[in-house]
Design an enzyme around this catalytic site. Structure first.
Site, PDB file in Angstrom:
ATOM      1  N   VAL A  86      34.430  -8.326 -18.950  1.00 39.69           N
ATOM      2  CA  VAL A  86      33.092  -8.164 -19.523  1.00 39.69           C
ATOM      3  C   VAL A  86      33.159  -7.208 -20.712  1.00 39.69           C
ATOM      4  O   VAL A  86      33.715  -6.116 -20.612  1.00 39.69           O
ATOM      5  CB  VAL A  86      32.107  -7.620 -18.470  1.00 39.69           C
ATOM      6  CG1 VAL A  86      30.722  -7.436 -19.062  1.00 39.69           C
ATOM      7  CG2 VAL A  86      32.055  -8.542 -17.255  1.00 39.69           C
ATOM      8  N   LYS A  91      37.866  -6.785  -5.169  1.00 33.47           N
ATOM      9  CA  LYS A  91      36.714  -7.638  -5.469  1.00 33.47           C
ATOM     10  C   LYS A  91      36.635  -8.813  -4.498  1.00 33.47           C
ATOM     11  O   LYS A  91      35.574  -9.152  -3.985  1.00 33.47           O
ATOM     12  CB  LYS A  91      36.763  -8.150  -6.912  1.00 33.47           C
ATOM     13  CG  LYS A  91      36.601  -7.079  -7.955  1.00 33.47           C
ATOM     14  CD  LYS A  91      35.198  -6.544  -7.885  1.00 33.47           C
ATOM     15  CE  LYS A  91      34.874  -5.709  -9.096  1.00 33.47           C
ATOM     16  NZ  LYS A  91      33.529  -5.194  -9.026  1.00 33.47           N
ATOM     17  N   PRO A 116      31.987 -12.301 -12.728  1.00 32.55           N
ATOM     18  CA  PRO A 116      32.314 -12.260 -14.153  1.00 32.55           C
ATOM     19  C   PRO A 116      33.786 -11.927 -14.364  1.00 32.55           C
ATOM     20  O   PRO A 116      34.408 -11.263 -13.549  1.00 32.55           O
ATOM     21  CB  PRO A 116      31.415 -11.150 -14.698  1.00 32.55           C
ATOM     22  CG  PRO A 116      31.140 -10.276 -13.529  1.00 32.55           C
ATOM     23  CD  PRO A 116      31.217 -11.153 -12.303  1.00 32.55           C
ATOM     24  N   VAL A 117      34.302 -12.399 -15.476  1.00 30.71           N
ATOM     25  CA  VAL A 117      35.683 -12.105 -15.860  1.00 30.71           C
ATOM     26  C   VAL A 117      35.688 -10.789 -16.645  1.00 30.71           C
ATOM     27  O   VAL A 117      34.926  -9.889 -16.325  1.00 30.71           O
ATOM     28  CB  VAL A 117      36.279 -13.292 -16.643  1.00 30.71           C
ATOM     29  CG1 VAL A 117      36.462 -14.491 -15.728  1.00 30.71           C
ATOM     30  CG2 VAL A 117      35.436 -13.670 -17.839  1.00 30.71           C
ATOM     31  N   TYR A 160      42.641  -3.926  -8.004  1.00 37.49           N
ATOM     32  CA  TYR A 160      41.261  -4.149  -8.449  1.00 37.49           C
ATOM     33  C   TYR A 160      40.768  -5.553  -8.108  1.00 37.49           C
ATOM     34  O   TYR A 160      39.742  -5.705  -7.441  1.00 37.49           O
ATOM     35  CB  TYR A 160      41.135  -3.858  -9.951  1.00 37.49           C
ATOM     36  CG  TYR A 160      39.737  -4.080 -10.469  1.00 37.49           C
ATOM     37  CD1 TYR A 160      38.728  -3.158 -10.189  1.00 37.49           C
ATOM     38  CD2 TYR A 160      39.416  -5.208 -11.208  1.00 37.49           C
ATOM     39  CE1 TYR A 160      37.431  -3.358 -10.647  1.00 37.49           C
ATOM     40  CE2 TYR A 160      38.130  -5.422 -11.666  1.00 37.49           C
ATOM     41  CZ  TYR A 160      37.146  -4.494 -11.392  1.00 37.49           C
ATOM     42  OH  TYR A 160      35.859  -4.695 -11.837  1.00 37.49           O
ATOM     43  N   SER A 194      36.015  -2.856 -20.726  1.00 35.51           N
ATOM     44  CA  SER A 194      37.172  -3.450 -21.394  1.00 35.51           C
ATOM     45  C   SER A 194      37.069  -3.423 -22.912  1.00 35.51           C
ATOM     46  O   SER A 194      37.944  -3.964 -23.593  1.00 35.51           O
ATOM     47  CB  SER A 194      37.339  -4.889 -20.911  1.00 35.51           C
ATOM     48  OG  SER A 194      37.516  -4.901 -19.521  1.00 35.51           O
TER      49      SER A 194
END
Length: 177
Positions: free
Chosen positions: A35, A9, A32-33, A5, A47
């Site tokens: 989210v 990205k 973004p980390v 994953y 998440s």
């Protein structure tokens, strides 16, 4: 599988940068980390279940939470509202340029378990399932470039994040009312 994953990205971002450079396009990327946050969705593919796992009792999601921490060196968080606001912020800038990390909090499963034990004792957080992870983040990810450009986060602490995702988790049936 765990590396696929984030690798996808990075590869997608590199391809977009190459395309933009070849075609003379100004490209701005937001990265973004993890989210989290409520959404109008009735089924969640984010998440949120992992972040609620210590109080939902879902051991499979606790395992995923631990994998996030093991892979990242922390559990880096940002609320979806802040991600959306950051997108608008960079879009409205006169000279947006480059790459912006979007991260407000860095925590660990142990820190989360202690926080949740105090804030939500009625759920009897599952602290026994956490393995031998460090109590403090090994790595912290920050949004220095975004903040220096003038962006201000709305969700600045775990209280604010969980005040949003716990009701959302109840709505989704992840948590009892």
């Amino acid at each position: 599988m765990l590396q696929a994953y984030p690798a996808s990205k990075v590869l997608a971002e590199k391809a977009a940068m190459a395309f933009a450079e070849e075609n003379g396009i100004s490209l701005v990327t937001l990265c973004p980390v993890v989210v989290v946050g409520g959404a109008p969705a009735t089924k969640v593919k984010t998440s949120v279940p992992e972040l609620l796992s210590l109080i939902s009792g879902d051991d499979d999601m606790v395992d995923k939470l631990q994998l996030i921490e093991a892979a990242s060196g922390s559990i880096p968080l940002v609320h979806i509202d802040d991600v959306c606001r950051a997108e608008i912020f960079v879009a409205e800038k006169e000279e947006p340029a480059g790459r912006y990390i979007v991260c407000r909090l860095n925590t660990t499963a142990i820190e989360l378990s202690h926080f949740l034990s105090v804030k939500y004792p009625q759920y009897e957080p599952n602290v026994d399932h956490i393995g031998a992870l460090p109590a403090k983040p090994r790595v912290s990810i920050w949004s220095d470039k975004l903040v220096k450009a003038g962006f201000e986060y709305k969700y600045n602490n775990l209280d604010q994040v969980y005040d949003d995702i716990v009701p959302y988790g109840r709505t989704l049936g992840i948590l009892p009312f």
